[in-house]
Design a protein around this motif. Sequence first.
Motif, PDB file in Angstrom:
ATOM      1  N   LYS A   1       0.835  -1.213   0.000  1.00 51.57           N
ATOM      2  CA  LYS A   1       0.000   0.000   0.000  1.00 51.57           C
ATOM      3  C   LYS A   1       0.862   1.252   0.000  1.00 51.57           C
ATOM      4  O   LYS A   1       1.987   1.274   0.537  1.00 51.57           O
ATOM      5  CB  LYS A   1      -0.951  -0.005   1.193  1.00 51.57           C
ATOM      6  CG  LYS A   1      -0.297   0.030   2.555  1.00 51.57           C
ATOM      7  CD  LYS A   1      -1.357  -0.039   3.642  1.00 51.57           C
ATOM      8  CE  LYS A   1      -0.713  -0.060   5.027  1.00 51.57           C
ATOM      9  NZ  LYS A   1      -1.720  -0.158   6.091  1.00 51.57           N
TER      10      LYS A   1
ATOM     11  N   TYR B   1     -10.008   3.120  -3.100  1.00 48.83           N
ATOM     12  CA  TYR B   1      -8.764   2.542  -2.604  1.00 48.83           C
ATOM     13  C   TYR B   1      -7.675   2.463  -3.676  1.00 48.83           C
ATOM     14  O   TYR B   1      -6.499   2.671  -3.399  1.00 48.83           O
ATOM     15  CB  TYR B   1      -8.987   1.120  -2.073  1.00 48.83           C
ATOM     16  CG  TYR B   1     -10.118   0.980  -1.093  1.00 48.83           C
ATOM     17  CD1 TYR B   1     -10.018   1.496   0.191  1.00 48.83           C
ATOM     18  CD2 TYR B   1     -11.285   0.312  -1.448  1.00 48.83           C
ATOM     19  CE1 TYR B   1     -11.052   1.355   1.095  1.00 48.83           C
ATOM     20  CE2 TYR B   1     -12.323   0.167  -0.549  1.00 48.83           C
ATOM     21  CZ  TYR B   1     -12.214   0.696   0.720  1.00 48.83           C
ATOM     22  OH  TYR B   1     -13.237   0.553   1.610  1.00 48.83           O
ATOM     23  N   ILE B   2      -8.064   2.108  -4.891  1.00 49.55           N
ATOM     24  CA  ILE B   2      -7.092   1.799  -5.936  1.00 49.55           C
ATOM     25  C   ILE B   2      -6.991   2.979  -6.901  1.00 49.55           C
ATOM     26  O   ILE B   2      -7.982   3.350  -7.546  1.00 49.55           O
ATOM     27  CB  ILE B   2      -7.481   0.511  -6.684  1.00 49.55           C
ATOM     28  CG1 ILE B   2      -7.630  -0.653  -5.691  1.00 49.55           C
ATOM     29  CG2 ILE B   2      -6.433   0.176  -7.741  1.00 49.55           C
ATOM     30  CD1 ILE B   2      -8.200  -1.907  -6.306  1.00 49.55           C
TER      31      ILE B   2
ATOM     32  N   PHE C   1      -2.487   1.199  -4.122  1.00 52.40           N
ATOM     33  CA  PHE C   1      -3.535   1.075  -3.121  1.00 52.40           C
ATOM     34  C   PHE C   1      -3.254   2.080  -2.006  1.00 52.40           C
ATOM     35  O   PHE C   1      -2.179   2.083  -1.413  1.00 52.40           O
ATOM     36  CB  PHE C   1      -3.569  -0.341  -2.544  1.00 52.40           C
ATOM     37  CG  PHE C   1      -4.658  -0.554  -1.520  1.00 52.40           C
ATOM     38  CD1 PHE C   1      -5.902  -1.018  -1.905  1.00 52.40           C
ATOM     39  CD2 PHE C   1      -4.434  -0.271  -0.181  1.00 52.40           C
ATOM     40  CE1 PHE C   1      -6.911  -1.205  -0.960  1.00 52.40           C
ATOM     41  CE2 PHE C   1      -5.430  -0.441   0.764  1.00 52.40           C
ATOM     42  CZ  PHE C   1      -6.678  -0.914   0.370  1.00 52.40           C
TER      43      PHE C   1
END
Length: 225
Positions: free
Chosen positions: A169, A212-213, A223
């Motif tokens: 992330k 999120y992406i 992410f």
Amino acid sequence: MQILLVEDDTRISSFLIKGLEEVGYSVTLSKNAEEVLDHYIEMSWDLMIVDVMLPKMDGIQLVQSLRYKKIMVPVLMLSALQTVNDKVSALDSGADDYMTKPFHFAELLSRIHALTRRQQSPQITLRSNVVEVADLQIDLNQYQVSRGGVAIELSPREFKLFKYLVDHKNMALSRLQILNAVWNIHFDSQTNVVDVYISYLRNKLETADTKYIYTVKGIGYMFKS
């Protein structure tokens, strides 16, 4: 280590059984997918080696059935089919690795070692069963994602892609990095499978209020939690 070999070619199965048993593996042979589903799925396997071209139900359909039943044993697929699309199709079905025939036995052993190392990785066994990211809960044992106790149905490949994004992330990941980690494709195949699966994840995970992406222009995806 217990290996289930699903192969209907007697010449190939005899060669594999002999070689694998010589290096200390215990191998059980099944000649068709139906026998696996009827008699072998309740047993504990460390690895399945599955030929794609089986009679009646083929190897890809078998792996899809296993993943649908939440049987997540590592699967190494063997096939004479060598195109990128053949490989992507097999991996998308839920297989963990793919080898084309003919192959060197030493490479097969290396692939087996790699798959079993991933299963036994301390990083997996020592971490909590459930990881929370933003408002999502990730069950690492059940390969499931949920939000507020409501399960979000992801295919095995979607889950693997999602977990890879979460594990990295806030990092920009190139399409080639993602292909390598999620589909085991180590070269630029010009396939758009990454973009397609990112779209699947966005549709299933994101809402009007949550994103999120993110697309990183000229690179790939990130992410953000």
